[in-house]
Write an enzyme that holds these catalytic residues in place. Structure first.
Site, PDB file in Angstrom:
ATOM      1  N   PRO A   1      57.753 -72.937 -19.614  1.00  0.00           N
ATOM      2  CA  PRO A   1      58.858 -72.240 -19.063  1.00  0.00           C
ATOM      3  C   PRO A   1      59.145 -70.916 -19.146  1.00  0.00           C
ATOM      4  O   PRO A   1      58.133 -70.039 -19.524  1.00  0.00           O
ATOM      5  CB  PRO A   1      59.839 -72.763 -20.376  1.00  0.00           C
ATOM      6  CG  PRO A   1      59.007 -72.977 -21.450  1.00  0.00           C
ATOM      7  CD  PRO A   1      57.831 -73.322 -21.259  1.00  0.00           C
ATOM      8  N   ASP A   2      59.776 -70.691 -17.963  1.00  0.00           N
ATOM      9  CA  ASP A   2      59.937 -69.094 -17.737  1.00  0.00           C
ATOM     10  C   ASP A   2      61.103 -68.391 -18.894  1.00  0.00           C
ATOM     11  O   ASP A   2      61.518 -69.329 -19.517  1.00  0.00           O
ATOM     12  CB  ASP A   2      60.476 -68.780 -16.216  1.00  0.00           C
ATOM     13  CG  ASP A   2      61.683 -69.501 -15.823  1.00  0.00           C
ATOM     14  OD1 ASP A   2      62.475 -70.106 -16.777  1.00  0.00           O
ATOM     15  OD2 ASP A   2      62.119 -69.510 -14.721  1.00  0.00           O
ATOM     16  N   PHE A   3      61.578 -67.278 -18.658  1.00  0.00           N
ATOM     17  CA  PHE A   3      62.289 -67.057 -19.716  1.00  0.00           C
ATOM     18  C   PHE A   3      64.016 -66.928 -19.216  1.00  0.00           C
ATOM     19  O   PHE A   3      64.766 -67.370 -20.198  1.00  0.00           O
ATOM     20  CB  PHE A   3      61.884 -65.348 -19.743  1.00  0.00           C
ATOM     21  CG  PHE A   3      60.670 -65.108 -20.371  1.00  0.00           C
ATOM     22  CD1 PHE A   3      60.422 -65.394 -21.647  1.00  0.00           C
ATOM     23  CD2 PHE A   3      59.483 -64.798 -19.507  1.00  0.00           C
ATOM     24  CE1 PHE A   3      59.208 -64.958 -22.138  1.00  0.00           C
ATOM     25  CE2 PHE A   3      58.291 -64.735 -19.963  1.00  0.00           C
ATOM     26  CZ  PHE A   3      58.085 -64.653 -21.339  1.00  0.00           C
ATOM     27  N   ARG A   4      64.119 -66.520 -18.004  1.00  0.00           N
ATOM     28  CA  ARG A   4      65.439 -66.306 -17.640  1.00  0.00           C
ATOM     29  C   ARG A   4      66.200 -67.551 -16.616  1.00  0.00           C
ATOM     30  O   ARG A   4      67.273 -67.411 -16.056  1.00  0.00           O
ATOM     31  CB  ARG A   4      65.863 -64.851 -17.195  1.00  0.00           C
ATOM     32  CG  ARG A   4      65.762 -63.886 -18.141  1.00  0.00           C
ATOM     33  CD  ARG A   4      65.757 -62.254 -17.767  1.00  0.00           C
ATOM     34  NE  ARG A   4      65.234 -61.645 -18.708  1.00  0.00           N
ATOM     35  CZ  ARG A   4      63.913 -61.356 -18.857  1.00  0.00           C
ATOM     36  NH1 ARG A   4      63.217 -61.968 -18.311  1.00  0.00           N
ATOM     37  NH2 ARG A   4      63.478 -60.473 -19.782  1.00  0.00           N
TER      38      ARG A   4
ATOM     39  N   CYS B   1      45.947 -52.262 -40.907  1.00  0.00           N
ATOM     40  CA  CYS B   1      44.767 -51.590 -41.079  1.00  0.00           C
ATOM     41  C   CYS B   1      44.443 -51.250 -39.796  1.00  0.00           C
ATOM     42  O   CYS B   1      43.105 -50.432 -39.530  1.00  0.00           O
ATOM     43  CB  CYS B   1      43.765 -52.028 -41.870  1.00  0.00           C
ATOM     44  SG  CYS B   1      42.904 -53.582 -41.339  1.00  0.00           S
TER      45      CYS B   1
ATOM     46  N   HIS C   1      51.828 -56.606 -19.441  1.00  0.00           N
ATOM     47  CA  HIS C   1      52.375 -57.228 -20.511  1.00  0.00           C
ATOM     48  C   HIS C   1      51.425 -57.828 -21.734  1.00  0.00           C
ATOM     49  O   HIS C   1      51.737 -58.304 -22.670  1.00  0.00           O
ATOM     50  CB  HIS C   1      53.720 -58.073 -20.460  1.00  0.00           C
ATOM     51  CG  HIS C   1      54.716 -57.454 -19.938  1.00  0.00           C
ATOM     52  ND1 HIS C   1      55.693 -58.398 -19.431  1.00  0.00           N
ATOM     53  CD2 HIS C   1      55.030 -56.021 -19.671  1.00  0.00           C
ATOM     54  CE1 HIS C   1      56.716 -57.204 -18.917  1.00  0.00           C
ATOM     55  NE2 HIS C   1      56.337 -56.318 -19.141  1.00  0.00           N
TER      56      HIS C   1
ATOM     57  N   CYS D   1      45.192 -55.870 -36.415  1.00  0.00           N
ATOM     58  CA  CYS D   1      45.944 -56.147 -37.682  1.00  0.00           C
ATOM     59  C   CYS D   1      47.018 -54.954 -37.708  1.00  0.00           C
ATOM     60  O   CYS D   1      46.649 -53.753 -37.437  1.00  0.00           O
ATOM     61  CB  CYS D   1      45.148 -55.784 -38.879  1.00  0.00           C
ATOM     62  SG  CYS D   1      45.975 -55.676 -40.509  1.00  0.00           S
TER      63      CYS D   1
ATOM     64  N   ASP E   1      49.721 -65.778 -20.103  1.00  0.00           N
ATOM     65  CA  ASP E   1      49.214 -67.081 -19.953  1.00  0.00           C
ATOM     66  C   ASP E   1      47.713 -67.321 -19.626  1.00  0.00           C
ATOM     67  O   ASP E   1      47.176 -68.299 -19.728  1.00  0.00           O
ATOM     68  CB  ASP E   1      49.869 -68.209 -19.417  1.00  0.00           C
ATOM     69  CG  ASP E   1      50.397 -68.047 -18.077  1.00  0.00           C
ATOM     70  OD1 ASP E   1      49.580 -67.230 -17.519  1.00  0.00           O
ATOM     71  OD2 ASP E   1      51.522 -68.338 -17.451  1.00  0.00           O
TER      72      ASP E   1
ATOM     73  N   CYS F   1      44.862 -60.596 -41.604  1.00  0.00           N
ATOM     74  CA  CYS F   1      43.695 -59.793 -41.861  1.00  0.00           C
ATOM     75  C   CYS F   1      43.256 -59.803 -43.297  1.00  0.00           C
ATOM     76  O   CYS F   1      43.980 -60.178 -44.157  1.00  0.00           O
ATOM     77  CB  CYS F   1      44.289 -58.430 -41.510  1.00  0.00           C
ATOM     78  SG  CYS F   1      42.694 -57.164 -41.766  1.00  0.00           S
TER      79      CYS F   1
ATOM     80  N   ASN G   1      52.643 -61.885 -17.062  1.00  0.00           N
ATOM     81  CA  ASN G   1      52.450 -63.211 -17.626  1.00  0.00           C
ATOM     82  C   ASN G   1      51.273 -62.952 -18.735  1.00  0.00           C
ATOM     83  O   ASN G   1      50.165 -62.105 -18.601  1.00  0.00           O
ATOM     84  CB  ASN G   1      51.923 -64.206 -16.802  1.00  0.00           C
ATOM     85  CG  ASN G   1      52.975 -64.483 -15.929  1.00  0.00           C
ATOM     86  OD1 ASN G   1      54.262 -64.125 -16.215  1.00  0.00           O
ATOM     87  ND2 ASN G   1      52.944 -65.566 -14.864  1.00  0.00           N
TER      88      ASN G   1
ATOM     89  N   CYS H   1      42.863 -57.462 -44.970  1.00  0.00           N
ATOM     90  CA  CYS H   1      43.609 -56.656 -45.815  1.00  0.00           C
ATOM     91  C   CYS H   1      45.172 -57.077 -46.117  1.00  0.00           C
ATOM     92  O   CYS H   1      45.989 -56.286 -46.919  1.00  0.00           O
ATOM     93  CB  CYS H   1      43.727 -55.144 -45.103  1.00  0.00           C
ATOM     94  SG  CYS H   1      44.838 -55.157 -43.801  1.00  0.00           S
TER      95      CYS H   1
HETATM   96  P1  OAD Z   1      61.944 -64.621 -15.730  1.00  0.00           P
HETATM   97  O1  OAD Z   1      62.308 -65.955 -16.592  1.00  0.00           O
HETATM   98  O2  OAD Z   1      62.781 -63.274 -16.004  1.00  0.00           O
HETATM   99  O3  OAD Z   1      62.155 -64.797 -14.025  1.00  0.00           O
HETATM  100  C1  OAD Z   1      61.459 -65.864 -13.575  1.00  0.00           C
HETATM  101  C2  OAD Z   1      61.744 -66.276 -12.094  1.00  0.00           C
HETATM  102  O4  OAD Z   1      61.121 -67.194 -11.577  1.00  0.00           O
HETATM  103  C3  OAD Z   1      63.240 -66.774 -12.181  1.00  0.00           C
HETATM  104  O5  OAD Z   1      64.206 -65.930 -11.492  1.00  0.00           O
HETATM  105  C4  OAD Z   1      63.273 -68.301 -11.820  1.00  0.00           C
HETATM  106  O6  OAD Z   1      64.255 -68.497 -10.855  1.00  0.00           O
HETATM  107  C5  OAD Z   1      61.937 -67.981 -10.932  1.00  0.00           C
HETATM  108  N1  OAD Z   1      61.181 -69.352 -10.583  1.00  0.00           N
HETATM  109  C6  OAD Z   1      60.865 -70.150 -11.914  1.00  0.00           C
HETATM  110  N2  OAD Z   1      59.962 -71.220 -11.587  1.00  0.00           N
HETATM  111  C7  OAD Z   1      59.768 -70.978 -10.214  1.00  0.00           C
HETATM  112  C8  OAD Z   1      59.149 -71.739  -9.162  1.00  0.00           C
HETATM  113  N3  OAD Z   1      58.567 -73.062  -9.510  1.00  0.00           N
HETATM  114  N4  OAD Z   1      59.189 -71.336  -8.013  1.00  0.00           N
HETATM  115  C9  OAD Z   1      59.913 -70.344  -7.689  1.00  0.00           C
HETATM  116  N5  OAD Z   1      60.488 -69.432  -8.699  1.00  0.00           N
HETATM  117  C10 OAD Z   1      60.563 -69.844  -9.622  1.00  0.00           C
HETATM  118  O7  OAD Z   1      60.367 -64.025 -15.937  1.00  0.00           O
HETATM  119  P2  OAD Z   1      59.688 -62.575 -15.636  1.00  0.00           P
HETATM  120  O8  OAD Z   1      60.470 -62.156 -14.590  1.00  0.00           O
HETATM  121  O9  OAD Z   1      58.323 -62.875 -15.681  1.00  0.00           O
HETATM  122  O10 OAD Z   1      58.116 -60.083 -21.443  1.00  0.00           O
HETATM  123  O11 OAD Z   1      60.003 -62.017 -17.090  1.00  0.00           O
HETATM  124  C11 OAD Z   1      59.645 -60.480 -17.278  1.00  0.00           C
HETATM  125  C12 OAD Z   1      59.336 -60.430 -18.629  1.00  0.00           C
HETATM  126  O12 OAD Z   1      60.540 -60.858 -19.402  1.00  0.00           O
HETATM  127  C13 OAD Z   1      58.247 -61.252 -19.110  1.00  0.00           C
HETATM  128  O13 OAD Z   1      57.097 -60.526 -18.814  1.00  0.00           O
HETATM  129  C14 OAD Z   1      58.666 -61.426 -20.676  1.00  0.00           C
HETATM  130  C15 OAD Z   1      59.785 -61.330 -20.791  1.00  0.00           C
HETATM  131  O14 OAD Z   1      60.715 -60.793 -21.780  1.00  0.00           O
HETATM  132  C16 OAD Z   1      57.441 -60.059 -22.421  1.00  0.00           C
HETATM  133  O15 OAD Z   1      57.052 -60.904 -23.062  1.00  0.00           O
HETATM  134  C17 OAD Z   1      57.173 -58.527 -23.077  1.00  0.00           C
END
Ligand code: OAD
Length: 252
Positions: A35-38, A136, A125, A133, A110, A157, A108, A159
């Site tokens: 899954p994505d984040f937002r 240490c 990222h 660790c 992954d 670790c 990403n 330690c």
């Molecule tokens: P987001 O989840 O913020 O954005 C992903 C975007 O991809 C969303 O706007 C979705 O609409 C779009 N999306 C998802 N699936 C898609 C598909 N199949 N085709 C087209 N669009 C699609 O993720 P990032 O922008 O990568 O940081 O988030 C940035 C950072 O926030 C990540 O690297 C992570 C997170 O906190 C850390 O882990 C430090």
């Protein structure tokens, strides 16, 4: 600007490009089951309840991790379950094979770009491939902590400190390579931004820097609008695998 675009025009732009910079986010991996984040079904909409976190981003917060690393390693287990590169990852790798890629900057963690065959990848990222660790600072590799990652358990670790993969958490610095690429952006005649909300700084500034620096063609593909859509010539609100599949087919 809209999702209506002329396929032949996009194909021609990619055909003509010699130095493509690609900037990717979680949206390139959703079709592989991560899954994505937002996004609509993003991690941050369910992660709080699933792991009993005070707020969803806590899973990647260094201060929270030091108190409770369990949610992060439970999440890592999901990332390390059977995941495969998507059409989008493979398309980007194919462009590199054709000698067209300057850099693939990904937010990403992954490793799917590398699994698809991309070599010019900068993981801004951080990465699971190395770890340290927290007490240490002893260095570890992914092989050393693989069993814990696969089991969703916290690696310790000798330690007794917690071993943390070298992923950039909120509250931590991005790797030096990011700042090098930011201050000296790779030569770019086409910028493609794929699957990112462009909401997380400083990473989201990288494509803006390219826009500032080069008079290049620009394509952004993302389901949802981003704050920087206006800076792109083509803004395509379409599924990435559908988009890349069509373009790839036409280019082969
Ligand atoms: P987001 O989840 O913020 O954005 C992903 C975007 O991809 C969303 O706007 C979705 O609409 C779009 N999306 C998802 N699936 C898609 C598909 N199949 N085709 C087209 N669009 C699609 O993720 P990032 O922008 O990568 O940081 O988030 C940035 C950072 O926030 C990540 O690297 C992570 C997170 O906190 C850390 O882990 C430090």
């Amino acid at each position: 600007m809209s999702s209506k675009y002329n396929l032949d025009e996009i194909v021609r732009i990619i055909e003509d490009a010699q130095n493509i910079t690609v900037f990717t986010g979680a949206g390139v991996s959703t079709n592989s089951g991560i899954p994505d984040f937002r996004g609509e079904k993003g991690l941050y909409s369910m992660i709080g309840q699933k792991y009993d976190l005070p707020y969803p981003e806590a899973v990647f917060d260094i201060q929270y991790f030091k108190q409770n690393p369990i949610p992060f390693f439970e999440l890592s287990k999901d990332i390390f379950s059977e995941v495969h590169p998507t059409i989008c990852h493979k398309f980007v790798a194919w462009l590199e094979e054709k000698g067209k890629i300057s850099l693939v900057m990904t937010q990403n963690i992954d490793m799917l770009h590398q699994l698809a065959g991309s070599k010019k990848v900068l993981e801004c990222h951080g990465t699971y491939t190395t770890a340290h660790c927290l007490s240490c600072e002893k260095a570890y590799t992914i092989e050393d902590i693989k069993d814990s990652l696969m089991a969703g358990q916290v690696p310790y670790c000798e330690c007794t400190g917690i071993i943390k993969p070298d992923i950039v958490f909120f509250g931590e610095q991005l790797p030096m390579e990011f700042y090098k690429a930011y201050h000296m952006p790779p030569k770019t005649d086409l910028l493609m931004v794929f699957g990112t909300s462009l909401l997380v700084q400083p990473a989201a500034n990288f494509p803006l820097k390219i826009l500032d620096r080069y008079d290049c063609k620009t394509i952004l593909v993302n389901f949802e609008p981003t704050p920087y859509d206006a800076g792109f010539e083509y803004v395509i609100n379409e599924d990435l695998d559908a988009f890349c599949g069509k373009i790839w087919e036409a280019l082969r």
